[in-house]
Design a protein around this motif. Sequence first.
Motif, mmCIF file in Angstrom:
data_model
loop_
_atom_site.group_PDB
_atom_site.id
_atom_site.type_symbol
_atom_site.label_atom_id
_atom_site.label_comp_id
_atom_site.label_asym_id
_atom_site.label_seq_id
_atom_site.Cartn_x
_atom_site.Cartn_y
_atom_site.Cartn_z
ATOM 1 N N ARG A 116 0.531 -1.763 -0.289
ATOM 2 C CA ARG A 116 0.218 -0.469 0.249
ATOM 3 C C ARG A 116 0.855 2.003 0.215
ATOM 4 O O ARG A 116 2.224 1.436 0.703
ATOM 5 N N VAL A 117 0.641 2.143 -0.798
ATOM 6 C CA VAL A 117 1.222 3.251 -1.170
ATOM 7 C C VAL A 117 -0.259 4.531 -0.714
ATOM 8 O O VAL A 117 -1.315 4.952 -1.279
ATOM 9 N N GLY A 118 -0.274 4.972 0.835
ATOM 10 C CA GLY A 118 -1.659 5.830 1.374
ATOM 11 C C GLY A 118 -2.896 4.791 1.165
ATOM 12 O O GLY A 118 -2.993 3.957 0.826
ATOM 13 N N SER A 119 -3.021 5.453 0.204
ATOM 14 C CA SER A 119 -4.610 5.162 0.159
ATOM 15 C C SER A 119 -4.658 3.975 -1.858
ATOM 16 O O SER A 119 -5.052 3.341 -2.091
ATOM 17 N N VAL A 120 -3.767 3.961 -2.128
ATOM 18 C CA VAL A 120 -3.346 3.150 -3.217
ATOM 19 C C VAL A 120 -2.432 2.068 -3.043
ATOM 20 O O VAL A 120 -1.464 1.967 -2.559
ATOM 21 N N TYR A 121 -3.178 0.507 -3.995
ATOM 22 C CA TYR A 121 -2.609 -0.084 -3.314
ATOM 23 C C TYR A 121 -1.696 -0.598 -4.350
ATOM 24 O O TYR A 121 -2.269 -0.580 -5.362
ATOM 25 N N VAL A 122 -0.346 -1.837 -5.033
ATOM 26 C CA VAL A 122 0.393 -1.126 -5.794
ATOM 27 C C VAL A 122 0.489 -3.326 -5.979
ATOM 28 O O VAL A 122 0.927 -4.076 -4.532
ATOM 29 N N GLY A 123 0.602 -4.406 -6.989
ATOM 30 C CA GLY A 123 0.790 -5.422 -7.074
ATOM 31 C C GLY A 123 -0.485 -5.687 -6.559
ATOM 32 O O GLY A 123 -1.473 -5.604 -6.760
ATOM 33 N N GLY A 124 -0.473 -6.993 -6.969
ATOM 34 C CA GLY A 124 -1.640 -7.838 -6.981
ATOM 35 C C GLY A 124 -2.554 -7.956 -8.091
ATOM 36 O O GLY A 124 -2.245 -8.102 -9.005
#
Length: 373
Positions: A15-23
Amino acid sequence: MIENPIKRRPTRKIRVGSVYVGGDAPISIQSMTNTETCDVEATVAQIQRCVDVGADIMRVSVPSMEAAQAFGEIRKRVTVPLVADIHFDYKIALAVADLGADCLRINPGNIGSEAKIREVVAAAKHHDISMRIGVNAGSLEKDIQKKYGEPTGQALLESAMRHIDILDRLDFQEFKVSVKASNVFLTMDAYRLLSEQIDNPLHLGVTEAGVYRTGSVKSAIALGGLLMEGIGDTMRISLAAEPEEEIKIGFDILKSLSLRSNGINFIACPSCSRQEFNVIKVMQTLEERLEDVRTPMDVSVIGCKVNGPGEAKEADIGVVGAAPRSLVYRNGEKSHLIDTNQLVDEIEAMVRQRIVELEEAKAKEIIRTSFSE
């Protein structure tokens, strides 16, 4: 409609703040401010311009403690997740972690002693923020440069794995990795090698890609190629241009691969002698006028009736050029005729009306779903 054949590489999700990265998270688009970080007003304004064109994440350079304090003020005034770009000084990393950074762009091996790295990781864990390990072909460790003689995919991989090993030993897995180079083939080789070694999300980019046109082409080739192989979870288009332009090009790459939608996907013919109107001028004006649109939509504008009907049938809104009036298709069906001399105004009005229709349909679906539950 041809089915998208891309199968994304499985990665862990961070997670980067409110944004998910990956998956299974959408591939996110980010850029970096080029204002003086201590100029809070200018930096906030630039971040907002990037958000207006769709930026998911923004990175801000924090080279000093003064910049760290400015970062804290910037953080209060924007809603988009912010990555703090840190080099060498671990105290700056600790400061921005306290001041609301959503991610630290850092190379653990450049921070100093393991005790300092341990403090940074402890702060990241305490504040529940992620990290990005950023390896660059132009700044490899001296012993790796000596070993390989020049930047290679293996050299970039070895550098990345050194930093990853440090975080592994400290039981920290909330990180993504980039292995950037200015050369297309080197960039692709490094990312392919790294993707075989780890399951952490990968941040794609061709570093120092160049000015707007050539940099966009290099990035489209390298990043597009990797994305087609399922490699990549977030990306930055590194251009010698304003950061909002990087966001636009990033989304254009994702739209062309049917990986993500953001605003209008224009289908327009190359200019030729069959055109019944000035296609170039019409398209340039339409892009400018509809730049604020974030609703996904296909709009086909074809200058003659040779290819026009076929393209129009596949679009939300399609125009087949003719004089004095052009034929409009809506949702694949013939709709009405419009004045060819007023194409820009007519198409803009249809697009904005379509947005209203889509929003109303979405609202009705939400109400229907809530009642059915």
